[in-house]
Design a protein around this motif. Sequence first.
Motif, short mmCIF file in Angstrom:
data_model
loop_
_atom_site.label_atom_id
_atom_site.label_comp_id
_atom_site.label_asym_id
_atom_site.label_seq_id
_atom_site.Cartn_x
_atom_site.Cartn_y
_atom_site.Cartn_z
N GLY A 45 -5.23 14.55 -6.43
CA GLY A 45 -4.52 13.40 -7.00
C GLY A 45 -5.47 12.44 -7.67
O GLY A 45 -6.69 12.66 -7.75
N ASN A 46 -4.90 11.34 -8.17
CA ASN A 46 -5.66 10.40 -9.00
C ASN A 46 -6.17 9.18 -8.24
O ASN A 46 -6.87 8.36 -8.82
CB ASN A 46 -4.78 9.93 -10.17
CG ASN A 46 -4.38 11.08 -11.08
OD1 ASN A 46 -5.18 11.97 -11.33
ND2 ASN A 46 -3.15 11.06 -11.57
N GLU A 51 -9.00 3.41 -2.58
CA GLU A 51 -7.55 3.21 -2.46
C GLU A 51 -6.98 4.01 -1.28
O GLU A 51 -6.09 3.55 -0.57
CB GLU A 51 -6.86 3.62 -3.76
CG GLU A 51 -7.16 2.71 -4.94
CD GLU A 51 -6.59 3.26 -6.25
OE1 GLU A 51 -5.97 2.47 -7.00
OE2 GLU A 51 -6.77 4.47 -6.52
N ILE A 52 -7.50 5.21 -1.08
CA ILE A 52 -7.04 6.04 0.04
C ILE A 52 -7.40 5.40 1.37
O ILE A 52 -6.57 5.31 2.28
CB ILE A 52 -7.63 7.46 -0.07
CG1 ILE A 52 -7.08 8.17 -1.31
CG2 ILE A 52 -7.33 8.27 1.18
CD1 ILE A 52 -7.77 9.48 -1.63
N VAL A 53 -8.64 4.91 1.47
CA VAL A 53 -9.06 4.25 2.70
C VAL A 53 -8.20 3.02 2.96
O VAL A 53 -7.76 2.77 4.10
CB VAL A 53 -10.55 3.87 2.63
CG1 VAL A 53 -10.92 2.94 3.79
CG2 VAL A 53 -11.42 5.11 2.67
N GLU A 54 -7.93 2.25 1.93
CA GLU A 54 -7.10 1.05 2.07
C GLU A 54 -5.72 1.42 2.61
O GLU A 54 -5.17 0.74 3.49
CB GLU A 54 -6.96 0.34 0.73
CG GLU A 54 -6.09 -0.90 0.77
CD GLU A 54 -5.84 -1.49 -0.62
OE1 GLU A 54 -4.90 -2.30 -0.75
OE2 GLU A 54 -6.59 -1.15 -1.56
N ALA A 55 -5.15 2.52 2.12
CA ALA A 55 -3.83 2.94 2.58
C ALA A 55 -3.87 3.38 4.03
O ALA A 55 -2.98 3.04 4.82
CB ALA A 55 -3.32 4.09 1.69
N LYS A 408 2.21 12.51 1.34
CA LYS A 408 2.02 13.45 2.43
C LYS A 408 1.35 12.74 3.60
O LYS A 408 0.36 12.03 3.42
CB LYS A 408 1.18 14.66 1.99
CG LYS A 408 1.81 15.43 0.83
CD LYS A 408 3.19 15.95 1.16
CE LYS A 408 3.79 16.74 0.00
NZ LYS A 408 5.19 17.12 0.28
N THR A 409 1.85 12.96 4.79
CA THR A 409 1.41 12.23 5.98
C THR A 409 0.32 13.01 6.71
O THR A 409 0.49 14.21 6.97
CB THR A 409 2.59 12.02 6.95
OG1 THR A 409 3.68 11.45 6.22
CG2 THR A 409 2.19 11.10 8.09
#
Length: 502
Positions: A45-46, A51-55, A408-409
Amino acid sequence: MTKMPHGMSRYDTLLKEALHNCDMAAAPALPQVFGYLLGRNPITGNLDHAEIVEAFIALVDGMQTSALTPGPAEAGQTFFGQFIDHDITLDATSQLGTHTDPATIRNVRTPNLDLDCVYGDGPEASPHLYAQSPDQEGFLLFGREGSPNDLPRNDKGRALIGDPRNDENILVSQIQGAFIKLHNILMSKVVDDAALRDAVFHCAEDGVRSEVWHRMLPEGLERFEKVRRFIRLHYQWLVLHDFLPAFVDQACIDLALRTDPFGADAPIMPAEFSVAAYRFGHATVQPTYDINGHKKAAQLFALHGFGPRGPEWDMDMSLFFGTHAQKALPVGPKMAKTLFALPDNVAHGDADWNGVTIDEVHAKKLGLRNILRDRTTIQLPSGQQVSRHLGLPELPAPTVLADRHITKTPLWFYCLQEAAERGEGRLTGVGGTIVASVFARLLKLDRESVLHLHGFRPWGGFGPRFSCAAMMEYVDDNAHAIHDAKELYCGPATTREAEPAE
């Protein structure tokens, strides 16, 4: 977090090496042991890593709770589950600290439910665990001067047990101690009580050819081997009929016993189990525990091990198993605050995650560590992918992820989410199927396991209903029967100062 990537254990490191650095299809380094149920699932993904860590931080922060609702399981089952984990997972280094390259391993033992964390390799190959007196042949060392219920220790205070991890906190160490005491009790009673000896030996001999006992055992070890098998069978029964139902939907257990949900060629120890589904226990931990009538509301991280323990910390097992026991938290996507600020000996300093700095405050959150291990170190399939594979209805990604364009979880969180929404505080669906299928397969593959003794019934001497509570009560009531118990003591006379109870 600083010595191993993302707080990985040596077992995690071994798993990563086995899965990522070997062509498992062409030349399996650990045949039929480690592997994926579905295959690797790298991040795509982009979204950039920040951003992934923040989520993931936002997802984990939403798990913290002060509303500690009792779940269906006894509090002791959480730590029995940790004890079981140490029985079935392998370590990347030997007890002497010799590094092992996973790529060179060919003949690794299967992770059976065999209590090798208690017995090691037996009196001949692990003599440091056993009494050396001929009068106590086959007895396990236990206790020390001034603390008769502590584990046996060397002069530095290190526990002399089959798996050193079982001394990491005083709750797991005393479950280990209960099995050692049970062994020594039965070793004594089979000499003193003819009816008990007949019952124990008859149970042990079931399903084993008679010549094994008479021709294949070292001289003098028949009593030891029969007591060990008797205890192993009852331990396996506890895993299947007491521990699993406490945390797993019975329908998932029944399905796993009838068939192999992931196929007969599934790995014995799947990454999806050891890195995600079986870590459900983290969500069941209470922040404090009443240890006995004197040590009340003791904080979890005050219960540290790896050193001599004084008798004031002896557990009242009825507070952990049985009708009046404290309760574990329900399996679900909520965790006690304690696990959001791990102590320095577990996590210390900032962490680097694919070039993204995670400050120490977040690095100390156990849930975040679990998710980062899942997504980057081992790269597990998502909960939705496993659900689709099993033909189960999928749960949508939590809003906090979906709003950040993650659909996706992570599998660990998905198993907890299922338990809350569909399992009434027990694993079900994906999580329940993974956990139940691994234990069912371990028992199916072991031709001497309790699963292959179709007429097996627990020994009546434990009471009308065998359970962890019944076993602990039997041990407490019969510890006085151990022959020459003080001769089994091993360890320093001094005791490290324990953390005060809050």
